[in-house]
Write a protein that holds these residues in place. Structure first.
Motif, PDB file in Angstrom:
ATOM      1  N   ILE A 222      25.873  47.760  30.110  1.00 39.01           N
ATOM      2  CA  ILE A 222      25.741  46.532  30.889  1.00 39.01           C
ATOM      3  C   ILE A 222      26.469  45.379  30.202  1.00 39.01           C
ATOM      4  CG2 ILE A 222      24.079  44.825  31.696  1.00 39.01           C
ATOM      5  CD1 ILE A 222      22.183  47.199  32.211  1.00 39.01           C
ATOM      6  N   ALA A 223      26.312  45.292  28.882  1.00 30.76           N
ATOM      7  CA  ALA A 223      27.021  44.235  28.155  1.00 30.76           C
ATOM      8  C   ALA A 223      28.526  44.399  28.341  1.00 30.76           C
ATOM      9  CB  ALA A 223      26.652  44.270  26.680  1.00 30.76           C
ATOM     10  N   LEU A 224      28.984  45.637  28.299  1.00 35.06           N
ATOM     11  CA  LEU A 224      30.404  45.909  28.485  1.00 35.06           C
ATOM     12  C   LEU A 224      30.865  45.462  29.875  1.00 35.06           C
ATOM     13  CD1 LEU A 224      32.378  47.228  26.566  1.00 35.06           C
ATOM     14  CD2 LEU A 224      32.078  49.361  27.790  1.00 35.06           C
ATOM     15  N   ALA A 225      30.025  45.769  30.864  1.00 32.70           N
ATOM     16  CA  ALA A 225      30.369  45.370  32.234  1.00 32.70           C
ATOM     17  C   ALA A 225      30.480  43.853  32.322  1.00 32.70           C
ATOM     18  CB  ALA A 225      29.323  45.877  33.214  1.00 32.70           C
ATOM     19  N   PHE A 226      29.530  43.142  31.732  1.00 39.45           N
ATOM     20  CA  PHE A 226      29.602  41.685  31.772  1.00 39.45           C
ATOM     21  C   PHE A 226      30.796  41.179  30.975  1.00 39.45           C
ATOM     22  CE2 PHE A 226      25.420  41.662  33.629  1.00 39.45           C
ATOM     23  CZ  PHE A 226      25.412  40.493  34.361  1.00 39.45           C
ATOM     24  N   GLY A 227      31.104  41.838  29.873  1.00 40.78           N
ATOM     25  CA  GLY A 227      32.260  41.436  29.084  1.00 40.78           C
ATOM     26  C   GLY A 227      33.546  41.552  29.889  1.00 40.78           C
ATOM     27  N   ILE A 228      33.733  42.704  30.530  1.00 43.94           N
ATOM     28  CA  ILE A 228      34.951  42.908  31.329  1.00 43.94           C
ATOM     29  C   ILE A 228      34.982  41.938  32.507  1.00 43.94           C
ATOM     30  CG2 ILE A 228      36.241  44.554  32.732  1.00 43.94           C
ATOM     31  CD1 ILE A 228      35.138  46.762  30.991  1.00 43.94           C
ATOM     32  N   SER A 229      33.800  41.747  33.112  1.00 45.71           N
ATOM     33  CA  SER A 229      33.703  40.809  34.222  1.00 45.71           C
ATOM     34  C   SER A 229      34.104  39.403  33.753  1.00 45.71           C
ATOM     35  CB  SER A 229      32.270  40.847  34.756  1.00 45.71           C
ATOM     36  OG  SER A 229      32.089  39.889  35.722  1.00 45.71           O
ATOM     37  N   GLY A 230      33.657  39.031  32.551  1.00 48.76           N
ATOM     38  CA  GLY A 230      34.026  37.737  31.975  1.00 48.76           C
ATOM     39  C   GLY A 230      35.523  37.654  31.724  1.00 48.76           C
ATOM     40  N   LEU A 231      36.086  38.752  31.205  1.00 44.51           N
ATOM     41  CA  LEU A 231      37.531  38.782  30.962  1.00 44.51           C
ATOM     42  C   LEU A 231      38.305  38.535  32.258  1.00 44.51           C
ATOM     43  CD1 LEU A 231      39.680  40.571  28.692  1.00 44.51           C
ATOM     44  CD2 LEU A 231      39.915  41.574  30.936  1.00 44.51           C
ATOM     45  N   LEU A 232      37.869  39.239  33.323  1.00 48.70           N
ATOM     46  CA  LEU A 232      38.546  39.064  34.615  1.00 48.70           C
ATOM     47  C   LEU A 232      38.387  37.626  35.106  1.00 48.70           C
ATOM     48  CD1 LEU A 232      37.444  42.403  36.284  1.00 48.70           C
ATOM     49  CD2 LEU A 232      39.750  41.796  35.588  1.00 48.70           C
ATOM     50  N   ALA A 233      37.171  37.066  34.949  1.00 49.40           N
ATOM     51  CA  ALA A 233      36.938  35.688  35.393  1.00 49.40           C
ATOM     52  C   ALA A 233      37.830  34.731  34.611  1.00 49.40           C
ATOM     53  CB  ALA A 233      35.469  35.318  35.218  1.00 49.40           C
ATOM     54  N   GLY A 234      37.980  34.962  33.297  1.00 55.42           N
ATOM     55  CA  GLY A 234      38.836  34.101  32.480  1.00 55.42           C
ATOM     56  C   GLY A 234      40.275  34.128  32.963  1.00 55.42           C
ATOM     57  N   VAL A 235      40.767  35.330  33.244  1.00 52.91           N
ATOM     58  CA  VAL A 235      42.141  35.451  33.729  1.00 52.91           C
ATOM     59  C   VAL A 235      42.288  34.735  35.076  1.00 52.91           C
ATOM     60  CG1 VAL A 235      43.900  37.067  34.521  1.00 52.91           C
ATOM     61  CG2 VAL A 235      42.544  37.602  32.510  1.00 52.91           C
ATOM     62  N   VAL A 236      41.292  34.943  35.947  1.00 49.73           N
ATOM     63  CA  VAL A 236      41.368  34.293  37.255  1.00 49.73           C
ATOM     64  C   VAL A 236      41.371  32.777  37.087  1.00 49.73           C
ATOM     65  CG1 VAL A 236      40.124  33.866  39.405  1.00 49.73           C
ATOM     66  CG2 VAL A 236      40.344  36.177  38.560  1.00 49.73           C
ATOM     67  N   SER A 237      40.552  32.242  36.172  1.00 46.87           N
ATOM     68  CA  SER A 237      40.537  30.786  36.069  1.00 46.87           C
ATOM     69  C   SER A 237      41.886  30.272  35.561  1.00 46.87           C
ATOM     70  CB  SER A 237      39.357  30.271  35.241  1.00 46.87           C
ATOM     71  OG  SER A 237      39.392  30.714  33.950  1.00 46.87           O
ATOM     72  N   LEU A 238      42.525  30.995  34.667  1.00 52.01           N
ATOM     73  CA  LEU A 238      43.851  30.555  34.204  1.00 52.01           C
ATOM     74  C   LEU A 238      44.884  30.588  35.333  1.00 52.01           C
ATOM     75  CD1 LEU A 238      43.939  32.253  30.709  1.00 52.01           C
ATOM     76  CD2 LEU A 238      43.991  29.811  31.177  1.00 52.01           C
ATOM     77  N   ILE A 239      44.885  31.700  36.080  1.00 49.29           N
ATOM     78  CA  ILE A 239      45.859  31.818  37.173  1.00 49.29           C
ATOM     79  C   ILE A 239      45.607  30.744  38.233  1.00 49.29           C
ATOM     80  CG2 ILE A 239      46.655  33.258  39.079  1.00 49.29           C
ATOM     81  CD1 ILE A 239      46.104  35.687  37.398  1.00 49.29           C
ATOM     82  N   TYR A 240      44.323  30.617  38.578  1.00 52.40           N
ATOM     83  CA  TYR A 240      43.953  29.700  39.652  1.00 52.40           C
ATOM     84  C   TYR A 240      44.325  28.271  39.292  1.00 52.40           C
ATOM     85  CZ  TYR A 240      41.005  28.076  43.512  1.00 52.40           C
ATOM     86  OH  TYR A 240      40.543  27.510  44.661  1.00 52.40           O
ATOM     87  N   ILE A 241      44.055  27.908  38.039  1.00 53.29           N
ATOM     88  CA  ILE A 241      44.294  26.524  37.646  1.00 53.29           C
ATOM     89  C   ILE A 241      45.790  26.251  37.503  1.00 53.29           C
ATOM     90  CG2 ILE A 241      44.389  26.149  35.125  1.00 53.29           C
ATOM     91  CD1 ILE A 241      41.964  24.630  37.608  1.00 53.29           C
TER      92      ILE A 241
END
Lengths: 304, 352
Positions: free
Chosen positions: A197-216
């Motif tokens: 579960i921690a791994l899933a949240f970690g990867i999910s966080g990684l994807l969110a981080g990338v999305v925020s960079l692209i989006y911004i």
């Protein structure tokens, strides 16, 4: 022909942004049956971390002023830590609760995060520029393509391929897929719940981080509700794709992105305002024809 | 069985309804006695939210299927009453896209209530018939798509809803007592539904859909019935909302209100009517206490004031804490217990 190509590139670029967001949500849903409404706020906070925390009208860049090699990992790391913290503090005590409770908990997390942003940065929209050369266009024959779109597509494809390889080739990946298929059975076979579960949240966080960079770098605008629309579309995408299927989430993201751009191009001026209404109507239609989504996992198939 | 014990049995059966009614009347009586206008407004707003939560409960609680989209019907009710009860001259100028006969009509607020809530129910019936073909989580997300769709339409349909601008000038006849009246009616309807054969059939399907189908329950039809009734009540709450504030904005009918009313239901305990009511009361109280704290309170000569903007953060944390310690809600799916005599013998309204 040029116009069609232009639209196609727009569609794929928007679709890949949606696909990345949908994957971040689908990953958590697959394992925990948690519809993580706070995912959007992970994206928002990643973006806000670019500027100095203050209520000032004009935002001064903080991490946003760092060179790229430091900026990108810093933002991604912040979002990963945030996602892990949310899991540890809010979702772990609720493990095994019913989906309604989990959903409201994620609503509550989202509510808290949004109001922390409001408290620190105020509700005024701010602008930040990290795009640099990314906003320029390059010419490909008659086509003029913004660099950011190419970067978006390239990064997304790289991440999707990377994730696919991780899921298929590594022990952790196989464990995560097993957990998504049947969490209970996976645990009986020795998969560690906390790790997965921690791994899933970690990867999910990684994807969110990338999305925020692209989006911004695409919009340059910060506001505390900036990712609401993005995350709603991503929800829809995960459902269209088939809940619990990662391939489905990515496919769903592309489908919705392509449908949005196509509708924008096809609809007459008046109706274009209503574009989102058409998209959501289209979603209801897809769900009525294929209630289980486009890609149906074995576990989700109804037996009776 | 003597007639005395028959009366007692009946009382027990209806006790949750009676108890909750008394509770609401008590709250309104206290608010009336304090004479504080601010408190009475809070109670009125709380009662409107309570009607929404009861509406949500009728569908979500009895069917076990989440609906994120029910605020759609609140919006339809609110705009419906504006269409039916406002002055023809105003509508001709501001809402020229309405059909001719709607522009010309101007009905009494009570009739407007019936028409607007009825309109919400009809839309709930049609959308429900589409959405309920799906199962569980897909249905939940589809209701959400319904909300997003109607929200976009209302936001952009300038000639019929005044778009993103506000409609001002609805007759402000709604006060705390009117809200109480409607809340009690909602309570009664929800209770009668839940002990009716329709409610029981739907609850059976919630526990075990396959078994219920084997016993001849048409799950699809039962869900639509509940969804329509739920849409009717939520539509009525929208009407009250409009006539309480006197002003309508599409933006008021989206994620924040969806979140807060769903949170009330889940925190109270989504599987019982008492849970819905208690959840609404507890959350309204918590919000109000934080609001007062933010303004500043004097206790023993010392001024205690919470920093501005901290209210919502605390609210979110309180909700999380309640969920962590009571994942099935404050009432844990039970109705309020019969206060006299042995509990075991209580004529149990289907509790879980």
């Amino acid at each position: 022909m040029t116009i069609v190509l232009q639209i196609a590139i727009d569609a794929i670029s928007l679709g890949s942004l949606y696909a990345l967001t949908a994957l971040g949500i689908g990953l958590i849903f697959g394992i925990l049956r948690l519809i993580n409404f706070a995912h959007g706020d992970f994206i928002t906070i990643g973006a806000f971390a670019l500027i100095v925390p203050s209520a000032a009208v004009v935002a001064s860049p903080f991490i946003g002023a760092w060179p790229f090699w430091a900026l990108i990992p810093a933002i991604i790391l912040i979002v990963i830590v945030l996602a892990l913290a949310a899991e540890r503090i809010a979702f772990r005590p609720l493990r095994g609760a019913n989906p309604a409770t989990l959903l409201i908990a994620s609503f509550a997390v989202s509510y808290v995060l949004q109001h922390v942003i409001l408290l620190i940065y105020t509700g005024r929209p701010k602008s930040v520029d990290i795009g640099g050369g990314l906003t320029e266009h390059i010419a490909l024959g008659e086509l003029r393509v913004p660099v950011i779109q190419i970067v978006t597509i390239a990064v997304s494809v790289a991440l999707l391929v990377g994730l696919a390889v991780f899921m298929r080739r590594t022990t952790f990946g196989v464990q995560m897929r097993a957990a998504a298929e049947d969490f209970h059975m996976a645990r009986l076979l020795g998969v560690r719940a906390n790790t997965v579960i921690a791994l899933a949240f970690g990867i999910s966080g990684l994807l969110a981080g990338v999305v925020s960079l692209i989006y911004i770098s695409q919009t340059g605008m910060l506001s505390f509700r900036m990712s609401l629309q993005l995350v709603m579309v991503a929800f829809i995408a995960t459902v269209i794709g088939g809940m619990g299927s990662l391939v489905g989430a990515a496919v769903g993201g592309f489908v919705v992105g392509i449908a949005s751009v196509a509708l924008q191009a096809v609809l007459p001026e008046d109706a274009a305002l209503m574009r989102d209404a058409f998209i959501f109507g289209f979603v209801i239609l897809v769900l009525m024809i294929r209630p289980q989504g486009l890609i149906i996992t074995r576990a989700a198939r109804q037996r009776v | 069985m003597t007639s005395g014990s028959a009366v007692a049995m009946g009382l027990r059966k209806y006790w949750p309804l009676i108890g909750l009614t008394l509770l609401l009347v008590l709250i309104v009586a206290i608010a009336a006695l304090t004479g504080s206008t601010q408190l009475q407004r809070t109670v009125a707003e709380g009662l409107i939210k309570l009607i929404i939560v009861i509406g949500l409960y009728i569908f979500i609680g009895n069917s076990g299927v989440l609906s994120f989209g029910s605020i759609t019907y609140m919006m339809i009710g609110a705009y419906g009453t504006a269409w039916f009860t406002m002055m023809p001259n105003f509508k001709k100028l501001s809402l020229p896209g309405l059909p001719e006969f709607v522009i010309e009509m101007q009905v009494d607020p009570m009739v407007g209530m019936a028409l607007a809530a009825g309109l919400a129910a009809v839309v709930a019936l049609v959308t429900g018939a589409m959405v309920m073909r799906m199962n569980g989580i897909a249905a939940s997300i589809a209701t959400f798509a319904v909300l997003a769709m109607f929200y976009t339409i209302y936001n952009n349909w300038e000639r019929v809803t005044y778009g993103m601008s506000s409609i001002i000038g609805l007759k402000m006849y709604v006060n705390m007592y009117v809200c109480l009246g409607y809340a009690l009616v909602a309570l009664l309807l929800a209770f009668l539904y839940q002990i009716s054969r329709f409610g029981l059939a739907l609850r059976a399907a919630r526990e075990d859909e396959i078994a219920a189908r084997a016993f001849g329950v048409n799950v699809y039809a039962q869900r639509i019935i509940a969804f329509t009734l739920s849409g009717f009540l939520i539509g009525a709450a929208g009407v009250l909302h409009g006539h309480f504030l006197g002003i309508l904005t599409v933006a008021a009918f989206y994620i924040p209100i969806t979140f807060i009313t769903l949170a009330m239901l889940v925190i109270g305990g989504q599987n019982s009517l008492s849970g819905a009511v208690i959840g609404a009361i507890v959350i309204t109280t918590v919000i109000e206490v934080f609001r007062i704290l933010e303004k500043g309170v004097e206790i023993g000569g010392a001024m205690i004031q919470a920093p501005l903007g901290i209210q919502e953060i605390l609210l979110g944390i309180v909700m999380l804490l309640i969920l962590v310690f009571r994942p099935t809600g404050i009432m844990r799916g039970r109705e309020i217990p019969w206060p006299f005599g042995a509990r075991a013998a209580a004529a149990d309204v289907p509790a879980r």
